[in-house]
Design a protein around this motif. Structure first.
Motif, short mmCIF file in Angstrom:
data_model
loop_
_atom_site.label_atom_id
_atom_site.label_comp_id
_atom_site.label_asym_id
_atom_site.label_seq_id
_atom_site.Cartn_x
_atom_site.Cartn_y
_atom_site.Cartn_z
N PRO A 13 0.81 -1.23 0.00
CA PRO A 13 0.00 0.00 0.00
C PRO A 13 0.84 1.28 0.00
N LEU A 14 2.03 1.22 0.58
CA LEU A 14 2.88 2.41 0.60
C LEU A 14 3.38 2.77 -0.79
N THR A 15 3.67 1.79 -1.61
CA THR A 15 4.15 2.06 -2.97
C THR A 15 3.02 2.46 -3.89
N ALA A 16 1.82 2.00 -3.64
CA ALA A 16 0.68 2.31 -4.51
C ALA A 16 0.21 3.75 -4.34
N CYS A 17 0.48 4.35 -3.20
CA CYS A 17 0.01 5.72 -2.95
C CYS A 17 0.64 6.74 -3.89
N ALA A 18 1.82 6.48 -4.35
CA ALA A 18 2.51 7.46 -5.18
C ALA A 18 1.88 7.60 -6.56
N SER A 19 1.13 6.63 -7.02
CA SER A 19 0.57 6.70 -8.37
C SER A 19 -0.95 6.54 -8.37
N THR A 20 -1.60 7.17 -7.41
CA THR A 20 -3.05 7.03 -7.30
C THR A 20 -3.81 7.80 -8.37
N GLY A 21 -3.17 8.78 -8.99
CA GLY A 21 -3.86 9.58 -10.00
C GLY A 21 -4.81 10.58 -9.40
N ARG A 22 -4.58 10.99 -8.17
CA ARG A 22 -5.45 11.96 -7.51
C ARG A 22 -5.41 13.30 -8.25
N VAL A 23 -6.48 14.04 -8.15
CA VAL A 23 -6.63 15.30 -8.87
C VAL A 23 -5.49 16.26 -8.57
N HIS A 24 -5.12 16.40 -7.32
CA HIS A 24 -4.08 17.37 -6.98
C HIS A 24 -2.66 16.89 -7.32
N ASP A 25 -2.53 15.71 -7.89
CA ASP A 25 -1.23 15.19 -8.31
C ASP A 25 -0.91 15.55 -9.76
N LYS A 26 -1.78 16.31 -10.41
CA LYS A 26 -1.58 16.66 -11.83
C LYS A 26 -1.75 18.17 -12.03
N GLU A 27 -1.21 18.64 -13.13
CA GLU A 27 -1.48 20.00 -13.61
C GLU A 27 -2.50 19.87 -14.73
N LEU A 70 8.54 18.24 -16.39
CA LEU A 70 9.71 18.34 -15.50
C LEU A 70 9.71 19.67 -14.76
N GLU A 71 9.39 20.74 -15.49
CA GLU A 71 9.36 22.06 -14.86
C GLU A 71 8.25 22.16 -13.81
N CYS A 72 7.09 21.57 -14.11
CA CYS A 72 5.96 21.60 -13.17
C CYS A 72 6.18 20.66 -12.00
N GLY A 73 6.92 19.60 -12.23
CA GLY A 73 7.14 18.62 -11.18
C GLY A 73 6.03 17.59 -11.06
N ARG A 74 5.15 17.54 -12.04
CA ARG A 74 4.07 16.54 -12.04
C ARG A 74 3.51 16.40 -13.45
N PRO A 75 2.75 15.33 -13.70
CA PRO A 75 2.18 15.12 -15.04
C PRO A 75 1.19 16.23 -15.42
N ILE A 76 1.11 16.51 -16.72
CA ILE A 76 0.16 17.50 -17.23
C ILE A 76 -0.97 16.76 -17.91
N PHE A 77 -2.20 17.05 -17.47
CA PHE A 77 -3.39 16.45 -18.06
C PHE A 77 -3.93 17.42 -19.11
N THR A 78 -4.05 16.96 -20.35
CA THR A 78 -4.41 17.82 -21.47
C THR A 78 -5.88 17.69 -21.90
N GLY A 79 -6.61 16.78 -21.33
CA GLY A 79 -7.97 16.48 -21.79
C GLY A 79 -8.99 17.59 -21.64
#
Length: 179
Positions: A13-27, A70-79
């Motif tokens: 569970p500790l490793t899965a938390c990093a890639s949950t895809g939560r809203v605040h984890d993206k730009e 890389l500059e933002c420090g998180r994935p960018i969602f374009t949809g």
């Protein structure tokens, strides 16, 4: 052996938390300006912080987007992208890529302009000025699907010309002759 399995299961569970895809984890990309032929420069503005824009350059759209992440420090969602500004170069290829790969909404507005317009006014205001110009008959409907269709059928498409002051007229985007 059983102890190793139990430890792995306890840590899972500790490793899965990093890639949950939560809203605040993206730009979430609100608007983007694409320019350049040999190298692509992207100027981007985001929903959560419409006053902040970033400008990155890459060999193509893919590498420029990677540089932006890389500059933002998180994935960018374009949809949810609402506005695309083009400089008129390679319009068909860029729009086709954005629609297919970025999966923007069919209602995403395509305009002619430069990325520095985001410094003058927020993207939300700029998109609103394009919508208002369309309602008043000063600019054509320029949803991405409409523009791509016109480029494919006729080799050119008329879109709003957007500056920091808002819509200042129209511009003809052309499809490259080799397509």
């Amino acid at each position: 052996m059983i102890r190793k399995v139990m430890i792995c299961l306890a840590l899972l569970p500790l490793t899965a938390c990093a890639s949950t895809g939560r809203v605040h984890d993206k730009e979430y990309l609100r608007a983007v300006s694409l320019s350049g032929t040999d190298a692509k420069t992207l100027t981007m503005t985001f929903f959560m912080d419409d006053s902040r824009d970033i400008t990155v350059t890459g060999g193509d759209i893919v590498s420029a987007l990677e540089a932006a992440e890389l500059e933002c420090g998180r994935p960018i969602f374009t949809g949810y992208t609402e506005l695309v500004l083009l400089d008129g170069e390679d319009s068909f290829e860029e729009l086709e890529y954005i629609l297919k790969e970025w999966k923007v909404s069919p209602s995403c507005i395509v305009t002619y302009g430069r990325g520095d317009v985001f410094r003058d006014k927020p993207a939300e205001v700029l998109a609103g000025s394009v919508k208002q110009a369309v309602k008043q008959g000063e600019a054509p409907d320029s949803g991405i699907v409409t523009v791509l269709g016109e480029l494919l059928r006729e080799g050119e498409a008329e879109v709003a010309w957007l500056t920091g002051e808002g819509v200042c007229g129209t511009h003809i985007l052309k499809k490259a002759a080799d397509h």
